[in-house]
Motif scaffolding. Structure first.
Motif, PDB file in Angstrom:
ATOM      1  N   TYR A  70       6.179   7.002 -20.226  1.00 44.11           N
ATOM      2  CA  TYR A  70       6.114   6.958 -19.070  1.00 44.11           C
ATOM      3  C   TYR A  70       5.004   7.013 -18.440  1.00 44.11           C
ATOM      4  N   GLN A  71       4.480   8.207 -18.251  1.00 45.61           N
ATOM      5  CA  GLN A  71       3.828   8.869 -17.380  1.00 45.61           C
ATOM      6  C   GLN A  71       2.120   8.334 -17.936  1.00 45.61           C
ATOM      7  N   ILE A  72       1.830   7.973 -18.867  1.00 46.71           N
ATOM      8  CA  ILE A  72       1.026   7.142 -19.701  1.00 46.71           C
ATOM      9  C   ILE A  72       1.017   5.552 -19.040  1.00 46.71           C
ATOM     10  N   LEU A  73       2.104   4.830 -18.970  1.00 49.35           N
ATOM     11  CA  LEU A  73       1.906   3.795 -18.574  1.00 49.35           C
ATOM     12  C   LEU A  73       1.825   3.654 -17.164  1.00 49.35           C
ATOM     13  N   ALA A  74       2.376   5.335 -16.079  1.00 52.02           N
ATOM     14  CA  ALA A  74       2.586   4.847 -14.651  1.00 52.02           C
ATOM     15  C   ALA A  74       0.355   5.044 -14.721  1.00 52.02           C
ATOM     16  N   ALA A  75       0.245   6.640 -15.504  1.00 57.48           N
ATOM     17  CA  ALA A  75      -1.319   6.011 -15.270  1.00 57.48           C
ATOM     18  C   ALA A  75      -2.732   5.163 -15.547  1.00 57.48           C
ATOM     19  N   ILE A  76      -1.778   4.132 -16.169  1.00 54.53           N
ATOM     20  CA  ILE A  76      -2.824   2.879 -17.113  1.00 54.53           C
ATOM     21  C   ILE A  76      -2.377   2.141 -15.623  1.00 54.53           C
ATOM     22  N   ASN A  77      -1.336   2.131 -15.135  1.00 52.92           N
ATOM     23  CA  ASN A  77      -0.872   1.004 -13.556  1.00 52.92           C
ATOM     24  C   ASN A  77      -1.530   1.582 -12.647  1.00 52.92           C
ATOM     25  N   ALA A  78      -1.869   2.750 -12.345  1.00 59.54           N
ATOM     26  CA  ALA A  78      -2.884   3.971 -11.228  1.00 59.54           C
ATOM     27  C   ALA A  78      -4.348   3.147 -11.310  1.00 59.54           C
TER      28      ALA A  78
ATOM     29  N   ALA B 133       0.775  -1.396   0.218  1.00 63.09           N
ATOM     30  CA  ALA B 133       0.128  -0.138  -0.775  1.00 63.09           C
ATOM     31  C   ALA B 133       0.708   1.235   0.064  1.00 63.09           C
ATOM     32  N   GLY B 134       1.841   1.069   0.614  1.00 60.07           N
ATOM     33  CA  GLY B 134       2.745   2.492   0.692  1.00 60.07           C
ATOM     34  C   GLY B 134       3.859   3.246  -0.869  1.00 60.07           C
ATOM     35  N   LEU B 135       3.878   1.655  -1.340  1.00 59.06           N
ATOM     36  CA  LEU B 135       4.570   1.964  -3.008  1.00 59.06           C
ATOM     37  C   LEU B 135       3.220   2.327  -3.238  1.00 59.06           C
ATOM     38  N   ILE B 136       2.166   1.883  -3.496  1.00 63.29           N
ATOM     39  CA  ILE B 136       1.083   2.257  -4.524  1.00 63.29           C
ATOM     40  C   ILE B 136       0.714   3.730  -4.095  1.00 63.29           C
ATOM     41  N   ALA B 137       0.454   3.793  -3.019  1.00 63.68           N
ATOM     42  CA  ALA B 137       0.289   5.427  -2.409  1.00 63.68           C
ATOM     43  C   ALA B 137       1.411   6.833  -2.774  1.00 63.68           C
ATOM     44  N   GLU B 138       2.470   6.135  -2.794  1.00 69.31           N
ATOM     45  CA  GLU B 138       3.444   6.735  -3.248  1.00 69.31           C
ATOM     46  C   GLU B 138       3.291   6.660  -5.028  1.00 69.31           C
ATOM     47  N   GLY B 139       2.910   6.013  -5.758  1.00 66.86           N
ATOM     48  CA  GLY B 139       2.653   5.908  -7.440  1.00 66.86           C
ATOM     49  C   GLY B 139       2.293   7.018  -7.283  1.00 66.86           C
ATOM     50  N   HIS B 140       0.738   6.733  -6.497  1.00 66.35           N
ATOM     51  CA  HIS B 140      -0.880   7.012  -6.777  1.00 66.35           C
ATOM     52  C   HIS B 140      -0.110   9.013  -6.952  1.00 66.35           C
ATOM     53  N   ARG B 141       0.202   9.736  -5.663  1.00 64.98           N
ATOM     54  CA  ARG B 141       1.202  10.738  -5.479  1.00 64.98           C
ATOM     55  C   ARG B 141       1.682  11.658  -6.571  1.00 64.98           C
ATOM     56  N   LEU B 142       2.904  10.585  -7.788  1.00 70.14           N
ATOM     57  CA  LEU B 142       3.048  10.985  -8.372  1.00 70.14           C
ATOM     58  C   LEU B 142       2.405  11.477  -9.590  1.00 70.14           C
ATOM     59  N   VAL B 143       1.416  10.549  -9.243  1.00 73.39           N
ATOM     60  CA  VAL B 143       0.657  10.667 -11.087  1.00 73.39           C
ATOM     61  C   VAL B 143      -0.333  11.584 -11.179  1.00 73.39           C
ATOM     62  N   ARG B 144      -0.856  11.733  -9.853  1.00 74.35           N
ATOM     63  CA  ARG B 144      -1.865  13.279  -9.643  1.00 74.35           C
ATOM     64  C   ARG B 144      -0.377  14.538  -9.492  1.00 74.35           C
ATOM     65  N   GLU B 145       0.333  13.827  -9.655  1.00 75.64           N
ATOM     66  CA  GLU B 145       1.639  15.431  -9.178  1.00 75.64           C
ATOM     67  C   GLU B 145       1.190  16.445 -11.188  1.00 75.64           C
ATOM     68  N   ARG B 146       1.445  14.814 -11.727  1.00 76.67           N
ATOM     69  CA  ARG B 146       1.856  15.151 -13.081  1.00 76.67           C
ATOM     70  C   ARG B 146       0.985  15.387 -13.665  1.00 76.67           C
TER      71      ARG B 146
END
Length: 409
Positions: free
Chosen positions: A289-297, A266-279
């Motif tokens: 990479y940002q789109i791939l991150a959004a897909i994983n989000a 859950a900690g890694l997911i929260a950090e990843g989601h925060r980065l996606v939201r910031e972008r």
């Protein structure tokens, strides 16, 4: 005892290869010398450790041995009257010159291998070998090319670095943007090899590679905190790494739909989601990479696979295809289309990729799953057989074999 020693050598290789190669490169200024001396040191460990025992500090032993091997090679290659250079190689007492804002040997080595004088594919291949420690077959599989061709590509890249006297350092702030795209591509492939190993002789999931890729991505984000693609790649890695412990069970790959989502980090997911939201909040058009991150989000936002927003995922893939119209992206998009529009629509899209992806195991595995869902057992079996023949690691082979054997005659 012997098997324990071989495991110790393998662990040391995972942990020490890049550090040793980087240190030798700094000292001797030659990638060939660095790679061969490191390889000889590990080969010597395989010979001597079964008899002598694993040393108390394997890394220090390997470093000392590799340095001696490098000096021996340089001695052989020197002319007899070149005493001054030989003395310099034998004594490394002078303090190293400042090499960059970040004191990290592997990061410097990555930036050396990713010099813009090299073609992008050469940058990536060379760094996978020198920093990631991947074997030539592993790198060739990552590029979907023959091993001999990949070997020639890496040899030419090393020769060009030597001839051009490319410095071993983290470049200045002004130079970073010209280098970072190659560095990110390398880290992504290193991470992918750890996420799902391509060869049968390693663990299916190689945590040492994913952990190191994440560590280096964090360092690069420190260098380029406003770069959207750096943040995107870090987010992508975090959201993928969060699922690592749920991906293999009893020696078999576990598909995303079947994973225990309660086991995700859950900690890694929260950090990843925060980065996606910031972008997203930045208002700047996202990169690959940002789109791939959004897909994983989107995937990691669903508590159950049935809650997945497949419409959003397909829309993100539509955007990604415009940036990266590769057949692999098209294949991954088809997987999402199958959930949104049905397996028949997806199969038609997949079949159009056959000529370009015939040697890619995931293409045949995807076809097999789609044919299975349509009820075409015989062609599905053939597709599973082809995927099994091409699959690299044992966990994926076990999963595909089970799926094939569950088919009705």
């Amino acid at each position: 005892m012997t098997s324990d020693v071989h495991e110790a050598v393998a662990r040391a290789h995972h942990a020490e290869w890049a550090r040793i190669v980087a240190g030798l490169t700094r000292r001797f200024g030659d990638l060939d010398v660095a790679e061969e001396a490191a390889a000889e040191a590990f080969a010597t460990a395989v010979e001597r450790w079964p008899a002598d025992g694993v040393p108390p500090s394997p890394g220090a032993w390997l470093t000392t041995t590799a340095n001696r091997k490098a000096i021996d090679r340089i001695r052989r290659e020197l002319k007899r009257d070149d005493k001054q250079r030989e003395a310099r190689m034998m004594y490394d007492g002078d303090p190293p010159e400042p090499l960059g804002a970040i004191d990290d040997e592997r990061l410097r080595l990555i930036f050396t291998c990713c010099h813009p004088a090299l073609a992008m594919e050469s940058r990536v291949a060379l760094t996978l070998r020198m920093v990631g420690g991947l074997s030539m077959p592993e790198i060739a599989r990552a590029f979907l090319v023959q091993e001999a061709a990949m070997g020639q590509r890496i040899t030419r890249a090393k020769a060009k670095i030597k001839a051009a006297r490319i410095p071993y350092r983290v470049p200045s702030a002004d130079d970073l943007p010209g280098r970072v795209s190659g560095v990110l591509a390398v880290l992504y492939l290193v991470f992918n090899e750890g996420y799902l190993a391509s060869g049968p002789d390693t663990d299916p999931v190689r945590q040492e590679l994913t952990t190191e890729a994440v560590r280096l991505a964090r360092l690069i984000r420190g260098l380029l905190p406003d770069d959207g693609e750096v943040a995107g790649l870090l987010a992508l890695m975090l959201l993928t790494e969060a699922r690592r412990t749920a991906r293999v069970a009893a020696g078999e790959l576990v598909s995303l739909a079947e994973q225990d989502r309660g086991a995700w980090d859950a900690g890694l997911i929260a950090e990843g989601h925060r980065l996606v939201r910031e972008r997203l909040a930045s208002g700047v058009a996202p990169g690959r990479y940002q789109i791939l991150a959004a897909i994983n989000a989107v995937h990691t936002s669903a508590r159950d696979v049935r809650d997945t927003d497949w419409g959003q995922i397909v829309a993100l893939y539509d955007h990604l295809v415009r940036l990266d119209p590769s057949p692999i992206v098209a294949l991954n998009r088809a997987v999402a289309v199958a959930e949104l529009d049905g397996p028949e629509v997806a199969l038609a899209a997949v079949d159009r990729l056959g000529e370009r992806l015939d040697r890619y195991h995931a293409f045949h595995a995807t076809r097999a799953e789609l044919l299975r869902r349509i009820g075409l057992s015989a062609p599905a079996r053939d597709a599973y057989d082809r995927a099994i023949a091409l699959a690299g690691n044992t966990a994926e082979t076990a999963y595909l074999t089970r799926r094939r054997d569950q088919l009705q005659p």
